[in-house]
Design an enzyme around this catalytic site. Structure first.
Site, PDB file in Angstrom:
ATOM      1  N   ALA A  65       4.389   3.668  -2.523  1.00 41.70           N
ATOM      2  CA  ALA A  65       3.795   3.579  -3.849  1.00 41.70           C
ATOM      3  C   ALA A  65       3.169   4.923  -4.228  1.00 41.70           C
ATOM      4  O   ALA A  65       2.883   5.761  -3.364  1.00 41.70           O
ATOM      5  CB  ALA A  65       2.739   2.477  -3.873  1.00 41.70           C
ATOM      6  N   GLY A 108       5.991   0.595  -0.287  1.00 45.88           N
ATOM      7  CA  GLY A 108       6.666  -0.059  -1.398  1.00 45.88           C
ATOM      8  C   GLY A 108       8.168   0.130  -1.358  1.00 45.88           C
ATOM      9  O   GLY A 108       8.921  -0.734  -1.827  1.00 45.88           O
ATOM     10  N   GLU A 111       9.374  -2.552   0.874  1.00 47.54           N
ATOM     11  CA  GLU A 111       9.284  -3.825   0.164  1.00 47.54           C
ATOM     12  C   GLU A 111      10.385  -3.960  -0.875  1.00 47.54           C
ATOM     13  O   GLU A 111      10.970  -5.041  -1.059  1.00 47.54           O
ATOM     14  CB  GLU A 111       7.907  -3.956  -0.483  1.00 47.54           C
ATOM     15  CG  GLU A 111       6.791  -4.128   0.550  1.00 47.54           C
ATOM     16  CD  GLU A 111       5.408  -4.044  -0.058  1.00 47.54           C
ATOM     17  OE1 GLU A 111       4.663  -5.023   0.060  1.00 47.54           O
ATOM     18  OE2 GLU A 111       5.070  -2.993  -0.647  1.00 47.54           O
ATOM     19  N   GLU A 131       0.851   1.075   5.174  1.00 48.26           N
ATOM     20  CA  GLU A 131      -0.335   0.873   4.340  1.00 48.26           C
ATOM     21  C   GLU A 131      -1.630   0.806   5.139  1.00 48.26           C
ATOM     22  O   GLU A 131      -2.686   1.232   4.657  1.00 48.26           O
ATOM     23  CB  GLU A 131      -0.178  -0.407   3.517  1.00 48.26           C
ATOM     24  CG  GLU A 131       0.832  -0.322   2.384  1.00 48.26           C
ATOM     25  CD  GLU A 131       2.236  -0.716   2.817  1.00 48.26           C
ATOM     26  OE1 GLU A 131       3.071  -0.966   1.933  1.00 48.26           O
ATOM     27  OE2 GLU A 131       2.505  -0.757   4.037  1.00 48.26           O
TER      28      GLU A 131
END
Length: 257
Positions: A65, A108, A111, A131
């Protein structure tokens, strides 16, 4: 929508979406995700597209992210923005999505890869959920999809250490479908997409729905759903065409009707 962070193309019934923020290793900011989901939904409605390929570049599918968007946010600001709600729409795309990944597939990016239906990876791929090293945890399905994909103990290891795994290990754990040289990973994904695109579109769509049901519902519920989908396909022209072609020893012509 006019896209600034992705590129798109359609060729021979395959839609190709390319993440395009190479200067920041395709970091996933909110604008990129909004564009991506819009493009996926547009291709899902486009009758010229039967399968979608999602890719980045050789160096990074997506390295995570965009932390600069979140670093100074409060809990209430994050709650009100609900930035992951748009991600949920990916699960409702009815056509198969194949991820073609290389290099960094982190946070991300991991994901997003796991939101796809199949994955072709280059031999340089590094997959992880780091993370925890930032004092947070995955928020777009990382803990859930990773545990489903690789099992509890491996998911715990990856999530709690934040350390990535290489492509060969990801293949052993069933997180990806195939590892290929970096020179051909996108071509291999497109080749797989074209193979699936040659199949009857309605059957492909219902198979995808049934497999998704298998990982989110009980066996009894999944079998009941599968059976109803099986019966429903007997109302399609493609079922008639497929079975007639088989009996007449000819190649079928599937139209998605």
């Amino acid at each position: 929508m006019s896209y600034t962070h992705i590129q798109e193309a359609v060729d021979q019934q395959v839609g190709l979406i390319t993440l395009n923020r190479p200067q920041v290793l395709n970091a996933l900011n909110r604008k990129l995700i909004e564009e991506l989901v819009d493009a996926l939904e547009q291709m899902d409605r486009n009758e010229e597209v039967r399968v979608i390929v999602l890719t980045g570049n050789d160096r990074a599918f997506a390295a995570g992210a965009d932390i600069s968007e979140m670093a100074n946010e409060s809990a209430i600001q994050m709650l009100l923005k609900d930035q992951f709600a748009v991600w949920d729409r990916i699960a409702y795309v009815s056509k198969p999505i194949i991820a073609a990944v290389s290099g960094f597939v982190l946070g991300g990016g991991c994901e997003l890869m796991m939101s796809c239906d199949m994955v072709i990876a280059s031999e340089t791929t590094k997959i992880g959920q780091p993370e925890v090293k930032l004092g947070v945890m995955p928020g777009a399905g990382g803990t859930q999809r990773l545990a489903h994909a690789v099992g509890k103990v491996k998911a715990m290891e990856m999530l709690l250490t934040g350390e990535p795994i290489n492509a060969d290990e990801a293949l052993r754990y069933g997180l990806i479908n195939k590892v290929v040289p970096i020179e051909v990973y996108l071509q291999e994904a497109i080749k797989l997409a074209r193979q699936i695109a040659s199949q009857p579109p309605l059957a492909v769509r219902l198979i995808k729905k049934s497999v998704h049901k298998a990982v989110s519902h009980s066996l009894d519920e999944g079998i009941a759903f599968e059976r109803n989908c099986f019966y429903l396909l007997f109302a399609s022209e493609d079922q008639t065409e497929g079975m007639q072609a088989f009996m007449n020893k000819r190649k079928p012509n599937f139209t998605g009707r």
